[in-house]
Structure formats: structure tokens, C-alpha cells
Write a protein that holds these residues in place. Structure first.
Motif, PDB file in Angstrom:
ATOM      1  N   LEU A  37       0.814  -1.208   0.000  1.00  0.00           N
ATOM      2  CA  LEU A  37       0.000   0.000   0.000  1.00  0.00           C
ATOM      3  C   LEU A  37       0.852   1.265   0.000  1.00  0.00           C
ATOM      4  O   LEU A  37       0.691   2.140  -0.855  1.00  0.00           O
ATOM      5  N   VAL A  38       1.807   1.351   0.945  1.00  0.00           N
ATOM      6  CA  VAL A  38       2.557   2.595   1.098  1.00  0.00           C
ATOM      7  C   VAL A  38       3.553   2.814  -0.030  1.00  0.00           C
ATOM      8  O   VAL A  38       3.893   3.957  -0.354  1.00  0.00           O
ATOM      9  N   ASN A  39       4.009   1.742  -0.679  1.00  0.00           N
ATOM     10  CA  ASN A  39       4.973   1.881  -1.764  1.00  0.00           C
ATOM     11  C   ASN A  39       4.334   1.864  -3.146  1.00  0.00           C
ATOM     12  O   ASN A  39       5.053   1.860  -4.152  1.00  0.00           O
ATOM     13  N   ALA A  40       3.020   1.846  -3.201  1.00  0.00           N
ATOM     14  CA  ALA A  40       2.342   1.914  -4.483  1.00  0.00           C
ATOM     15  C   ALA A  40       2.627   3.259  -5.154  1.00  0.00           C
ATOM     16  O   ALA A  40       2.734   4.293  -4.478  1.00  0.00           O
ATOM     17  N   VAL A  41       2.766   3.237  -6.461  1.00  0.00           N
ATOM     18  CA  VAL A  41       3.115   4.454  -7.199  1.00  0.00           C
ATOM     19  C   VAL A  41       2.111   5.581  -6.963  1.00  0.00           C
ATOM     20  O   VAL A  41       2.504   6.727  -6.719  1.00  0.00           O
ATOM     21  N   PRO A  42       0.789   5.337  -7.014  1.00  0.00           N
ATOM     22  CA  PRO A  42      -0.155   6.445  -6.761  1.00  0.00           C
ATOM     23  C   PRO A  42      -0.002   7.051  -5.376  1.00  0.00           C
ATOM     24  O   PRO A  42      -0.084   8.281  -5.222  1.00  0.00           O
ATOM     25  N   ILE A  43       0.240   6.205  -4.368  1.00  0.00           N
ATOM     26  CA  ILE A  43       0.408   6.713  -3.002  1.00  0.00           C
ATOM     27  C   ILE A  43       1.664   7.561  -2.897  1.00  0.00           C
ATOM     28  O   ILE A  43       1.658   8.656  -2.305  1.00  0.00           O
ATOM     29  N   GLN A  44       2.770   7.090  -3.470  1.00  0.00           N
ATOM     30  CA  GLN A  44       4.011   7.848  -3.411  1.00  0.00           C
ATOM     31  C   GLN A  44       3.897   9.161  -4.179  1.00  0.00           C
ATOM     32  O   GLN A  44       4.428  10.193  -3.756  1.00  0.00           O
ATOM     33  N   THR A  45       3.189   9.144  -5.298  1.00  0.00           N
ATOM     34  CA  THR A  45       2.971  10.380  -6.058  1.00  0.00           C
ATOM     35  C   THR A  45       2.144  11.370  -5.241  1.00  0.00           C
ATOM     36  O   THR A  45       2.449  12.575  -5.188  1.00  0.00           O
ATOM     37  N   PHE A  46       1.111  10.860  -4.594  1.00  0.00           N
ATOM     38  CA  PHE A  46       0.265  11.716  -3.753  1.00  0.00           C
ATOM     39  C   PHE A  46       1.062  12.307  -2.597  1.00  0.00           C
ATOM     40  O   PHE A  46       0.937  13.496  -2.281  1.00  0.00           O
ATOM     41  N   MET A  47       1.911  11.491  -1.942  1.00  0.00           N
ATOM     42  CA  MET A  47       2.695  11.985  -0.813  1.00  0.00           C
ATOM     43  C   MET A  47       3.719  13.021  -1.262  1.00  0.00           C
ATOM     44  O   MET A  47       4.022  13.958  -0.522  1.00  0.00           O
ATOM     45  N   THR A  48       4.254  12.864  -2.455  1.00  0.00           N
ATOM     46  CA  THR A  48       5.166  13.880  -2.978  1.00  0.00           C
ATOM     47  C   THR A  48       4.436  15.199  -3.171  1.00  0.00           C
ATOM     48  O   THR A  48       4.953  16.282  -2.832  1.00  0.00           O
ATOM     49  N   PHE A  49       3.228  15.141  -3.708  1.00  0.00           N
ATOM     50  CA  PHE A  49       2.414  16.343  -3.877  1.00  0.00           C
ATOM     51  C   PHE A  49       2.115  16.992  -2.525  1.00  0.00           C
ATOM     52  O   PHE A  49       2.212  18.219  -2.371  1.00  0.00           O
ATOM     53  N   VAL A  50       1.756  16.176  -1.531  1.00  0.00           N
ATOM     54  CA  VAL A  50       1.465  16.702  -0.198  1.00  0.00           C
ATOM     55  C   VAL A  50       2.703  17.354   0.408  1.00  0.00           C
ATOM     56  O   VAL A  50       2.629  18.399   1.067  1.00  0.00           O
ATOM     57  N   LEU A  51       3.855  16.747   0.185  1.00  0.00           N
ATOM     58  CA  LEU A  51       5.104  17.276   0.722  1.00  0.00           C
ATOM     59  C   LEU A  51       5.405  18.657   0.145  1.00  0.00           C
ATOM     60  O   LEU A  51       5.748  19.597   0.872  1.00  0.00           O
ATOM     61  N   ILE A  52       5.263  18.803  -1.165  1.00  0.00           N
ATOM     62  CA  ILE A  52       5.506  20.105  -1.809  1.00  0.00           C
ATOM     63  C   ILE A  52       4.466  21.124  -1.353  1.00  0.00           C
ATOM     64  O   ILE A  52       4.791  22.284  -1.048  1.00  0.00           O
ATOM     65  N   ALA A  53       3.197  20.687  -1.293  1.00  0.00           N
ATOM     66  CA  ALA A  53       2.136  21.593  -0.865  1.00  0.00           C
ATOM     67  C   ALA A  53       2.355  22.058   0.570  1.00  0.00           C
ATOM     68  O   ALA A  53       2.107  23.224   0.911  1.00  0.00           O
ATOM     69  N   ASN A  54       2.842  21.172   1.426  1.00  0.00           N
ATOM     70  CA  ASN A  54       3.087  21.537   2.821  1.00  0.00           C
ATOM     71  C   ASN A  54       4.202  22.574   2.932  1.00  0.00           C
ATOM     72  O   ASN A  54       4.111  23.511   3.736  1.00  0.00           O
ATOM     73  N   ALA A  55       5.255  22.412   2.119  1.00  0.00           N
ATOM     74  CA  ALA A  55       6.342  23.398   2.131  1.00  0.00           C
ATOM     75  C   ALA A  55       5.844  24.755   1.661  1.00  0.00           C
ATOM     76  O   ALA A  55       6.186  25.802   2.253  1.00  0.00           O
ATOM     77  N   LEU A  56       5.034  24.774   0.606  1.00  0.00           N
ATOM     78  CA  LEU A  56       4.465  26.036   0.124  1.00  0.00           C
ATOM     79  C   LEU A  56       3.536  26.642   1.171  1.00  0.00           C
ATOM     80  O   LEU A  56       3.517  27.868   1.359  1.00  0.00           O
ATOM     81  N   LEU A  57       2.781  25.793   1.850  1.00  0.00           N
ATOM     82  CA  LEU A  57       1.860  26.276   2.879  1.00  0.00           C
ATOM     83  C   LEU A  57       2.605  26.961   4.013  1.00  0.00           C
ATOM     84  O   LEU A  57       2.193  28.039   4.475  1.00  0.00           O
ATOM     85  N   MET A  58       3.700  26.368   4.466  1.00  0.00           N
ATOM     86  CA  MET A  58       4.470  26.977   5.550  1.00  0.00           C
ATOM     87  C   MET A  58       5.080  28.302   5.114  1.00  0.00           C
ATOM     88  O   MET A  58       5.263  29.214   5.921  1.00  0.00           O
ATOM     89  N   GLY A  59       5.397  28.434   3.820  1.00  0.00           N
ATOM     90  CA  GLY A  59       5.867  29.723   3.323  1.00  0.00           C
ATOM     91  C   GLY A  59       4.763  30.748   3.273  1.00  0.00           C
ATOM     92  O   GLY A  59       4.965  31.927   3.643  1.00  0.00           O
ATOM     93  N   ILE A  60       3.557  30.340   2.840  1.00  0.00           N
ATOM     94  CA  ILE A  60       2.421  31.261   2.775  1.00  0.00           C
ATOM     95  C   ILE A  60       2.034  31.751   4.164  1.00  0.00           C
ATOM     96  O   ILE A  60       1.640  32.916   4.337  1.00  0.00           O
ATOM     97  N   MET A  61       2.173  30.889   5.158  1.00  0.00           N
ATOM     98  CA  MET A  61       1.776  31.260   6.522  1.00  0.00           C
ATOM     99  C   MET A  61       2.668  32.318   7.139  1.00  0.00           C
ATOM    100  O   MET A  61       2.368  32.815   8.233  1.00  0.00           O
ATOM    101  N   THR A  62       3.760  32.693   6.485  1.00  0.00           N
ATOM    102  CA  THR A  62       4.626  33.758   7.008  1.00  0.00           C
ATOM    103  C   THR A  62       4.196  35.142   6.538  1.00  0.00           C
ATOM    104  O   THR A  62       4.724  36.144   7.031  1.00  0.00           O
ATOM    105  N   PHE A  63       3.248  35.213   5.574  1.00  0.00           N
ATOM    106  CA  PHE A  63       2.830  36.508   5.056  1.00  0.00           C
ATOM    107  C   PHE A  63       1.908  37.228   6.041  1.00  0.00           C
ATOM    108  O   PHE A  63       1.206  36.601   6.845  1.00  0.00           O
TER     109      PHE A  63
END
Length: 313
Positions: A37-63
Motif C-alpha cells: 500500500l505505502v509503496n504503491a506508485v499512486p500513493i508515493q505520487t500523492f505523498m510527494t504532492f502533499v510534501l511540496i504543498a506543505n512546504a508552500l503552505l508553511m511559506g504562505i503562513m509567514t505573510f
């Protein structure tokens, strides 16, 4: 290649001993399903998206528009918390699948530390502690092969980088002492707009500025007013530190990257050789099975003939 097969290729027999497929228990099945389950390609792709979105979110929260809007800030904090939960679930599934072996994976250990600190400081009033969550973005390196190779090369280059840094530090110290003695009084005499060489630490900062060629000409030209030949010393310093030594840093990293790529190619070559060496054995086994099937059919035919010639009871 399945996650289990990739693990076997990386850890060898030790992995196979803990392979859930070799453990005919309910726990083994759970571990196997968690890994798939955790190493399935769709799951890993989704987690990569979440990781990037989380980094952008923490940057937005500084404004300011977020900091001054309590409702929006609360919503984004809950969104950040939901992403942290997703990271935690992913790590737990990896830990269930690998068991104690996850301690051998540096990236999983890094994820464990960052996730643990994120939960520990989630409600901390100290902003600096909560800011350490941004280090989660480095986990994206483990999800991109090329970035992982580059990072591994940088780690490999650390010993040589330390050696080059020591050489650079020696040059910096020699020139710092020299320039402090030569130009330490120019500020008091009114030739400099700042005390660039008044003390050893001031000179060290100035030399770092010269090494990075940041507004270095303005410093040199001020010194050249009372000391016209001072450009010679600055010229040698910039050539040695700013060009030669700095290029050594680049060369060390490039060499480590080449070595890392060569090792990966060697591992791929060994894997291909093993596959080629295994193929003839599989072909022989298939021929033996087919021969056994033909022999069995022939014996069955003879047996039927013998049985047909026997008198009926």
C-alpha cells in the motif's frame, strides 16, 4: 520490481529472512499489505504532492495577510496538521512493513526525527521551534532518484570538502594576519569608510567579502589610495581563494557524483548479470519439467495398455 523485491536487492539475505512473504503468519500478511500500500506508485505520487504543498503552505503562513487574519491562520494551521497526519500515517506503514530494519534507511530515520519534532512542537508558542517543520521538504530528495544520487554524492564528498575547507582556512588566516598588520591603521587615518582591517575578526569578514567578489573593488580602491601597490596582495588572495580553492569545492563534488554514478551502474550491471546467469538455470528447469511430463504421459500410456490386456475379474 515490487517493494519487497527492491528491498531484497538492497538488503540481501537479511531482508529475505524478514520478508513478510516468508512469514506464514497473520502479522506477516499485515506487513506485506502495508508495504504494498505505502509503496504503491499512486500513493508515493500523492505523498510527494502533499510534501511540496506543505512546504508552500508553511511559506504562505509567514505573510502578513495570514498573520493578521486569525480565521485564515486557524484554517491553514488545521490544513498543516492534516498534512502532518498524512506524513505520520505514511511513516507508520513503512515502519510496520520494514520493522526494525527501517533504522538502516537514513531517510526513514530522518522522517522519524522530523515527524516526532513536528508533533512535539506542534502547539509550541516558540515560533523558532515550530519553524523546524520546514525541514520536512528535504524528504522529497528520497522520492527522486537523481536528487537522491546528488545528495549521496555530497555526503560522500564531505571528507574531501573538509580538507579543502582546512586549506582555505589556512589561507584566510595567513592573509588576515598580513592585511591586519599592513592596513589596520587606514581607517583611523580616514582612508576607509569602514574599519575593514582594524582587527583580525574585521579583516576575516572583509576577506570573505573579497573571496565572494561582493563589492570587493570598492574596498581595494580605497586601500590603493594610500597604498598604490596593495592591489598585488588582493590580486593573489582573490586568485587563490576565490578561483582556485572555490573551484576545488566544485571539483570534489563532481568527482563524488561521478563515483556515485559509477557505483550505481556497477550495481545495475551486477543485477543484470545475475538475471542472465539465472535465466539458463530457469530454462533447464523448464526443459526438465517438460521432459518429466512427456515421460509421465508415456508411462501412463503403457500402463493403460497393460491394464487393457489383463483379464477381467
Amino acid at each position: 520490481m515490487t517493494p519487497v523485491e527492491s528491498g531484497a536487492a538492497e538488503y540481501g539475505d537479511e531482508w529475505k529472512m524478514g520478508d513478510p512473504r516468508n512469514n506464514d503468519t497473520h502479522l506477516g500478511n499485515i506487513r506485506d499489505q502495508a508495504g504494498k500500500l505505502v509503496n504503491a506508485v499512486p500513493i508515493q505520487t500523492f505523498m510527494t504532492f502533499v510534501l511540496i504543498a506543505n512546504a508552500l503552505l508553511m511559506g504562505i503562513m509567514t505573510f502578513d495577510f495570514v498573520m493578521l487574519d486569525p480565521t485564515l491562520k486557524w484554517q491553514l494551521e488545521w490544513l498543516d496538521l492534516s498534512m502532518l497526519i498524512a506524513f505520520t500515517v505514511e511513516f507508520v506503514l513503512q515502519a510496520v512493513y520494514l520493522g526494525p530494519r527501517f533504522l538502516r534507511d537514513g531517510w526513514l530515520v530522518f522522517d522519524f526525527i522530523v515527524i516526532t519534532l513536528s508533533w512535539a512542537f506542534a502547539n509550541s508558542p516558540i515560533t523558532v521551534l515550530r519553524s523546524f517543520r520546514i525541514f520536512r521538504i528535504f524528504a522529497i530528495i528520497s522520492k527522486a532518484k537523481n536528487m537522491k544520487t546528488l545528495f549521496s554524492a555530497m555526503i560522500r564528498a564531505v571528507p574531501n570538502l573538509i580538507s579543502v575547507s582546512v586549506v582555505l582556512g589556512l589561507f584566510m588566516y595567513v592573509f588576515a594576519v598580513l592585511f591586519t598588520n599592513l592596513y589596520g591603521d587606514l581607517f583611523d587615518e580616514g582612508y576607509l569608510d569602514w574599519d575593514y582591517f582594524g582587527r583580525l575578526d574585521y579583516t576575516w569578514i572583509t576577506l570573505f567579502q573579497l573571496m565572494t567578489t561582493t563589492s570587493w573593488l570598492s574596498v581595494v580602491r580605497q586601500v590603493m589610495v594610500p597604498r598604490p601597490l596593495s592591489w598585488i596582495g588582493f590580486f593573489f588572495f582573490v586568485i587563490i581563494t576565490g578561483i582556485i580553492v572555490m573551484n576545488l569545492f566544485v571539483a570534489v563534488v563532481c568527482e563524488a557524483l561521478v563515483e556515485e554514478k559509477a557505483e550505481e551502474e556497477d550495481e545495475d550491471g551486477k543485477l543484470r548479470d545475475e538475471m542472465h546467469s539465472t535465466t539458463p538455470g530457469v530454462a533447464d528447469l523448464q526443459r526438465q519439467i517438460q521432459e518429466s511430463i512427456r515421460l509421465h504421459a508415456k508411462m501412463q500410456k503403457k500402463l493403460n495398455i497393460i491394464l487393457s490386456r489383463l483379464p477381467a475379474p
